[in-house]
Motif scaffolding. Structure first.
Motif, PDB file in Angstrom:
ATOM      1  N   TYR A  48       0.834  -1.205   0.000  1.00  0.00           N
ATOM      2  CA  TYR A  48       0.000   0.000   0.000  1.00  0.00           C
ATOM      3  C   TYR A  48       0.872   1.259   0.000  1.00  0.00           C
ATOM      4  O   TYR A  48       0.526   2.274  -0.623  1.00  0.00           O
ATOM      5  CB  TYR A  48      -0.920   0.010   1.225  1.00  0.00           C
ATOM      6  N   LEU A  87      -0.915   4.411  -1.679  1.00  0.00           N
ATOM      7  CA  LEU A  87      -2.265   4.344  -1.124  1.00  0.00           C
ATOM      8  C   LEU A  87      -2.281   4.623   0.371  1.00  0.00           C
ATOM      9  O   LEU A  87      -3.183   5.287   0.882  1.00  0.00           O
ATOM     10  CB  LEU A  87      -2.862   2.959  -1.403  1.00  0.00           C
ATOM     11  N   ARG A 138      -7.653   5.875   7.566  1.00  0.00           N
ATOM     12  CA  ARG A 138      -7.546   5.625   6.126  1.00  0.00           C
ATOM     13  C   ARG A 138      -7.467   4.122   5.848  1.00  0.00           C
ATOM     14  O   ARG A 138      -8.103   3.632   4.909  1.00  0.00           O
ATOM     15  CB  ARG A 138      -6.322   6.340   5.563  1.00  0.00           C
ATOM     16  N   ILE A 188      -9.825   1.743   3.507  1.00  0.00           N
ATOM     17  CA  ILE A 188      -9.291   0.871   2.463  1.00  0.00           C
ATOM     18  C   ILE A 188      -9.853  -0.538   2.605  1.00  0.00           C
ATOM     19  O   ILE A 188     -10.321  -1.150   1.629  1.00  0.00           O
ATOM     20  CB  ILE A 188      -7.749   0.838   2.522  1.00  0.00           C
ATOM     21  N   ARG A 223     -12.271  -2.622   0.080  1.00  0.00           N
ATOM     22  CA  ARG A 223     -11.875  -3.931  -0.436  1.00  0.00           C
ATOM     23  C   ARG A 223     -12.999  -4.941  -0.241  1.00  0.00           C
ATOM     24  O   ARG A 223     -13.273  -5.763  -1.111  1.00  0.00           O
ATOM     25  CB  ARG A 223     -10.602  -4.423   0.272  1.00  0.00           C
ATOM     26  N   LEU A 227      -7.533  -1.911  -5.943  1.00  0.00           N
ATOM     27  CA  LEU A 227      -6.702  -0.867  -5.339  1.00  0.00           C
ATOM     28  C   LEU A 227      -6.671   0.421  -6.163  1.00  0.00           C
ATOM     29  O   LEU A 227      -6.712   1.513  -5.576  1.00  0.00           O
ATOM     30  CB  LEU A 227      -5.286  -1.401  -5.107  1.00  0.00           C
ATOM     31  N   ILE A 250      -9.841   2.227  -5.369  1.00  0.00           N
ATOM     32  CA  ILE A 250      -9.815   2.731  -3.998  1.00  0.00           C
ATOM     33  C   ILE A 250      -9.002   4.009  -3.920  1.00  0.00           C
ATOM     34  O   ILE A 250      -9.387   4.975  -3.253  1.00  0.00           O
ATOM     35  CB  ILE A 250      -9.254   1.662  -3.037  1.00  0.00           C
TER      36      ILE A 250
END
Length: 265
Positions: free
Chosen positions: A25, A30, A51, A55, A59, A65, A68
């Motif tokens: 990530y 991300l 955060r 995420i 998911r 991803l 997202i």
């Protein structure tokens, strides 16, 4: 929010994920760590935890991803902090809907167990509360017409419980084999991948109401179009998500189905 932070190992344990996933990530921008300690370990503050929670929720909703990242936007700044509460309220509403659906399913199964053990008459109208296969009715009718939905609905309702279990097992096996093929690194045109594609098309042609099941229907166009939809629509792409997340698995399925359709259909 407070000034405390947590190491990457602590966050992985708390969130039920892995340090490798958290590092990934970070690599894709991300979820960057709040700070890097002198020993090189990543640390995360409370805002980063919020955060990460978002995420993981996204998911669970089936988003890849890249999607997202688009939804969440920047990981820092006043605008990012201001948006967190309202976004989480939306997540909460979705979770409560899912909670209600699961509660109804649990009550339905408990009622069936009680009736079976007590020798009582089964109440058919109560046995399938929470099992709503009609949730995509409007979408199916928009894509393929009302007759398509009516035919598939009649087919599903006419199945015995055993037949439904066999069908669902077939779907599960296909998903597992697609993911295994994608993660193995084989070419979508390989014999292994094309065998899964063949089984997938055979499965599709057995579902009444779809263009693949109609005599003279555009099976080739339908199969290629579905492959595109698996990538474009995260609800479907989630069925083929590989361990690293994203749309790689769905893209593999799309390519293998396209090759099979162009060679065979």
């Amino acid at each position: 929010m407070h000034d405390a932070d947590w190491s990457i190992q602590e966050i992985a344990q708390l969130a039920g994920t892995t340090s490798r996933t958290l590092r990934h990530y970070d690599d894709i921008g991300l979820l960057p760590p709040t700070r890097i300690a002198h020993n090189g370990y990543r640390h995360y503050d409370a805002q980063a935890l919020v955060r990460l929670q978002r995420i993981l929720l996204l998911r669970q909703l089936g988003l890849g991803l890249p999607q997202i990242a688009d939804v969440l936007g920047p990981s820092t700044g006043s605008e990012a902090r201001a948006a967190e509460a309202s976004a989480l309220e939306t997540h909460l509403a979705l979770l409560r809907e899912e909670q209600d659906r699961l509660r109804r399913q649990i009550a339905s199964v408990e009622s069936t167990i009680d009736a079976l053990r007590g020798g009582e008459e089964l109440m058919a109208e109560n046995m399938f509360d929470g099992f709503d296969h009609t949730q995509y009715k409007e979408e199916v009718e928009d894509r393929w017409g009302k007759k398509a939905y009516a035919d598939s609905d009649r087919w599903w309702r006419g199945m015995t419980e055993t037949e439904r279990a066999v069908w669902q097992r077939r779907v599960s096996d296909l998903g597992r084999d697609w993911i295994a093929a994608a993660e193995s690194g084989v070419d979508p045109a390989s014999a292994e991948a094309q065998d899964v594609a063949r089984r997938h098309v055979e499965w599709l042609t057995g579902i009444p109401g779809t263009p693949a099941a109609v005599p003279g229907g555009d099976v080739k166009g339908y199969v290629i179009g579905l492959g595109e939809m698996y990538v474009a629509d995260p609800r479907f792409g989630a069925n083929y998500a590989t361990s690293d997340g994203g749309t790689r698995g769905a893209e593999f399925v799309r390519e293998a189905l396209r090759i099979y359709a162009e060679r065979t259909l």
